[in-house]
Design an enzyme around this catalytic site. Structure first.
Site, PDB file in Angstrom:
ATOM      1  N   CYS A   1       0.824  -1.211   0.000  1.00 23.90           N
ATOM      2  CA  CYS A   1       0.000   0.000   0.000  1.00 23.90           C
ATOM      3  C   CYS A   1       0.860   1.263   0.000  1.00 23.90           C
ATOM      4  O   CYS A   1       1.394   1.668   1.033  1.00 23.90           O
ATOM      5  CB  CYS A   1      -0.940  -0.004   1.209  1.00 23.90           C
ATOM      6  SG  CYS A   1      -1.982   1.460   1.272  1.00 23.90           S
TER       7      CYS A   1
ATOM      8  N   CYS B   1      -0.429   4.152   2.153  1.00 23.54           N
ATOM      9  CA  CYS B   1      -0.221   3.927   3.593  1.00 23.54           C
ATOM     10  C   CYS B   1       1.231   4.155   3.981  1.00 23.54           C
ATOM     11  O   CYS B   1       1.533   4.828   4.969  1.00 23.54           O
ATOM     12  CB  CYS B   1      -0.552   2.484   3.984  1.00 23.54           C
ATOM     13  SG  CYS B   1      -2.082   1.857   3.297  1.00 23.54           S
ATOM     14  N   ASP B   2       2.142   3.554   3.223  1.00 21.52           N
ATOM     15  CA  ASP B   2       3.519   3.428   3.708  1.00 21.52           C
ATOM     16  C   ASP B   2       4.513   4.337   2.993  1.00 21.52           C
ATOM     17  O   ASP B   2       5.628   4.540   3.471  1.00 21.52           O
ATOM     18  CB  ASP B   2       3.976   1.970   3.562  1.00 21.52           C
ATOM     19  CG  ASP B   2       3.109   1.016   4.392  1.00 21.52           C
ATOM     20  OD1 ASP B   2       2.483   1.505   5.355  1.00 21.52           O
ATOM     21  OD2 ASP B   2       3.061  -0.180   4.097  1.00 21.52           O
TER      22      ASP B   2
END
Lengths: 303, 303
Positions: A131, A134-135
């Site tokens: 992701c 997200c990261d």
């Protein structure tokens, strides 16, 4: 007994649908293999779910689970094997038992497609991620590799290039599958991005965190030092048991009306990552779950 | 300076859009008269926002506000007076200053239409409510009145009848405006619901909580004992300054593509209660905010 509604899936979309269905006073059963869905795979804290500055996927799921339980919604943790339409109602077969309902919400989610190489599982959350949104921000001034040269891979690389110092796109084919416009934009405006073709991934290695990836290119074995590996080779909607019951996209996502969450089959609605909505995010899945439950309420009251 | 994006509105949709825009590394400004939107009007705790079993509108707003601030998003609390499209960018005029951007997300929300009678404000949260889904379950075995005989009023009454012991629908006209099918269903299946026509509302009275309503019907003044008053006479989308800039529905909602949140004007997106989405709920507004921000990101990257 015939339920008003059976919700299949215990991730954000299914739980939200359950909360709303109960609120609408529907006789509702929520079933699913286990709580959590993709939220349980988040390798870092979730920072973009409104209301929580930072929360682990596990903790957010626990909060949602408790909320559903607290409302008194009936929940069964068991795998759904089959759903059949029978005249005016649906038969839902679990591994243990079967149930009947007047309507269905499918919220079974999806899972990221895995690469299947050594080190992939081992370094998940320690440099390996599925992701980007997200990261990505964790890789400021670091070197990262994106695995997959499709549209998603190119978009991931562009996103990552605003954080990372260098971004490799590794594609197994002899050419990338991303759109021409995406390719042109990357080659003219993104000097940090480098595409490597005909990559046969071998393994991901490191110590505490990822340090390098090893791949074959032709006869050569190449060792590329990287801090992060973003795997972007698609995802797999959990829709296989619904094939034939509702219409699917060519990616096996369940086609829905984006306003009402209706599927092609009357009485069946779908919400969250299993649907063909473009934005796969927790809060979007929750919003769809709420919309689906409201649509079911309307549907049942019209009958 | 030209921002990538200016988000107008500091409710759930605007805040979520801001969180996502920042995550996508966009140069973003969020402006609005004040934080909170409709969430600040919730008379009882919110129980259907996933992640919080019970939370006041104020507390949920505070959490979202802190999250936005924490992310370092630039925020200005000031009223937007005008938005103009100029060639390839937008000019946003506040009461204090003006700003420019490449794209806009409108998330100005809406407000419930007030009845404007004595006691209405005074008993808000103490028997008077604008939100059936929020407050209905509090009126188990109580007598309630729904003000407004339109589609929303009939749906509110049907919803309330699963909790309340008696539900009056009070309509000012000589006939109700709800659909025939809704009227037939109510008259045949909902014995608890009673419709009273030609009601001229005078006041809402009580002690600690609502006790009765007073209205005129013809020459008579009628005192009706009730525990709750649900006002369902529509809502007012905060869209007036965008009239002419984007296409509105006949209810003055901003028309959007439900998948992408695009409006009729390129570069302008809308999310939350100001849009023509059917389900007016916090989590749905948040989901739309996230989708709008992701669409802006795609839009700017295509240019």
């Amino acid at each position: 007994m015939i339920y008003d509604l059976i919700i299949i899936g215990l991730g954000p979309a299914g739980i939200t649908a359950g909360i709303y269905a109960k609120r609408q006073n529907l006789d509702c059963l929520v079933v699913g293999k286990s709580f959590g869905g993709q939220m349980m795979n988040k390798s870092v804290d979730i920072e973009n779910y409104p209301g929580f500055e930072k929360i682990s996927g596990f903790d957010l799921m626990e909060k949602m689970r408790e909320q559903l339980v607290q409302k008194g919604v009936q929940i069964i943790e068991d795998e759904v094997l089959e759903v059949k339409k029978k005249d005016n109602f649906f038969k839902v077969t679990l591994s243990s038992k079967e149930f009947h309902s007047k309507s269905i919400i499918i919220a079974t989610g999806s899972s990221y497609r895995c690469l299947g190489v050594e080190g992939e599982n081992n370094y998940l959350g320690r440099g390996v991620s599925y992701c980007t949104t997200c990261d990505g921000p964790l890789f400021r001034n670091k070197v990262v590799a994106v695995i997959g040269g499709g549209e998603a891979g190119f978009e991931a690389a562009r996103f990552l290039s605003s954080y990372a110092s260098k971004v490799y796109i590794l594609e197994k084919g002899i050419e990338v599958l991303a759109s021409k416009s995406n390719q042109e934009i990357v080659s003219s405006l993104y000097p940090k991005i480098e595409v490597i073709l005909e990559v046969e991934m071998k393994k991901i290695e490191g110590e505490e965190m990822v340090k390098k990836i090893v791949f074959k290119k032709g006869e050569d074995e190449i060792i590329l030092p990287v801090d992060g590996v973003f795997i972007q080779i698609g995802y797999v909607p959990a829709s296989s048991i619904f094939n034939g019951l509702v219409d699917l996209s060519n990616r096996n996502e369940i086609l829905i009306n984006k306003e009402t969450c209706e599927t092609s089959t009357q009485g069946i609605f779908a919400a969250g990552d299993v649907s063909d909505g473009k934005v796969k995010q927790i809060v979007v899945a929750c919003g769809e779950g709420a919309k689906a439950a409201m649509s079911v309420y309307k549907y049942l009251n019209k009958k």
